[in-house]
Design an enzyme around this catalytic site. Structure first.
Site: not given
Length: 310
Positions: A52, A226
């Site tokens: 990360y 999406a």
């Protein structure tokens, strides 16, 4: 705050996990505010990964540097981190040396003697289960890792690991949201002709497998639709947002709370990993986790998200 059991144990853990993916670059005050808001809301579970942020282990280091936790306070929280992705490729590495070395670096970055839960981040197609087992055994024996799990693994990938790994795999962290729910939607339309929703994308029955085997599912990107966009307030999800708003008003929570409630309502006893640096969103998620949606409301959200409910 709703709680669930971690893996096959009776250990209660919060249904919302505070994801620390985005804290690198934030000030000490920002990190402390996020941490304290989570703790006050009943969230004592913090999710990390070695990859990360800007540099390897930098988000873990930012967390530890900002909080300077005492040994007593460290014992009050659950620190989870992940290993196995090599960003320079990218490629995946579940070799003994990589797993052990990465854990040692995570321990230094987090300024702790032990990791509560260690996850294998994404499946390594070149995995040798015996090497994973040897790494897990040595890390557990040394007291450096207390529990183990996986992320983004299919049932058969988990079964392959279990041919050698003797520790319970307590969790599987997978992508799941109202707008990205093939793990759930496929089962609703299974065996339906000419229906893309019926296609198996998860290796077959992942949620059911984890329920049977006592593996706690953790949902990452619980607000993602999406193209990686947040579906809340997105015009592309107008019908879904209308239904979310109606139900949110009914329960006096925010739309984010309903997005969380849809996941935590599932009887699998899932956790929601919320990667945010905004304290108010932590509070919204915590409130949402306590909402017990009716079946009619839960399925209404499924339909509004565009999935077939035959």
């Amino acid at each position: 705050m709703r709680s669930v059991h971690l893996g096959p144990s009776s250990i209660p853990v919060p249904a919302v996990v505070a994801g620390m993916m985005r804290i690198d670059g934030r000030s000490d005050d920002d990190v402390r505010s996020l941490y304290r808001t989570a703790r006050d809301a009943g969230i004592d579970y913090f999710d990390h990964a070695d990859i990360y942020a800007r540099a390897m282990h930098s988000a873990e280091r930012r967390f530890a540097d900002a909080l300077q936790l005492s040994n007593a306070e460290r014992s009050e929280i659950i620190l989870q981190t992940k290993v196995g992705i090599v960003r320079e490729g990218p490629y995946f590495d579940f070799s003994y040396d990589h797993l052990v070395t990465s854990v040692e670096e995570s321990l230094r970055a987090l300024r702790t003697d032990y990791i509560d839960v260690l996850l294998l981040h994404r499946p390594d197609a070149l995995v040798e289960p015996d090497e994973v087992a040897r790494a897990f055994d040595d890390l557990e024996t040394a007291g450096k890792v207390r529990a183990f799990g996986v992320s983004n693994h299919t049932p058969r990938q988990i079964e392959l690991l279990r041919t050698a790994v003797r520790q319970p795999l307590v969790t599987n962290q997978v992508q799941l949201s109202l707008a990205h729910a093939p793990l759930i939607a496929q089962g609703l339309a299974a065996n339906m002709q000419d229906t893309p929703q019926s296609a198996v994308l998860d290796g077959g029955g992942l949620i059911e497998y984890c329920r049977i085997e006592g593996i706690t599912l953790q949902a990452w990107s619980p607000l993602q639709g999406a193209g990686g966009r947040v579906f809340l307030d997105d015009p592309a999800y107008a019908e879904l947002n209308t239904v979310i708003a109606e139900i949110a008003d009914r329960y006096d929570v925010t739309p984010l709370g309903i997005a969380v409630a849809w996941i935590t309502r599932h009887p699998a006893g899932m956790q929601v990993v919320l990667g945010t640096t905004t304290p108010s969103r932590i509070l919204d998620a915590a409130a949402g986790s306590d909402v017990d949606l009716t079946r009619a409301e839960w399925y209404a959200l499924v339909r509004a998200a565009g999935y077939i409910v035959p």
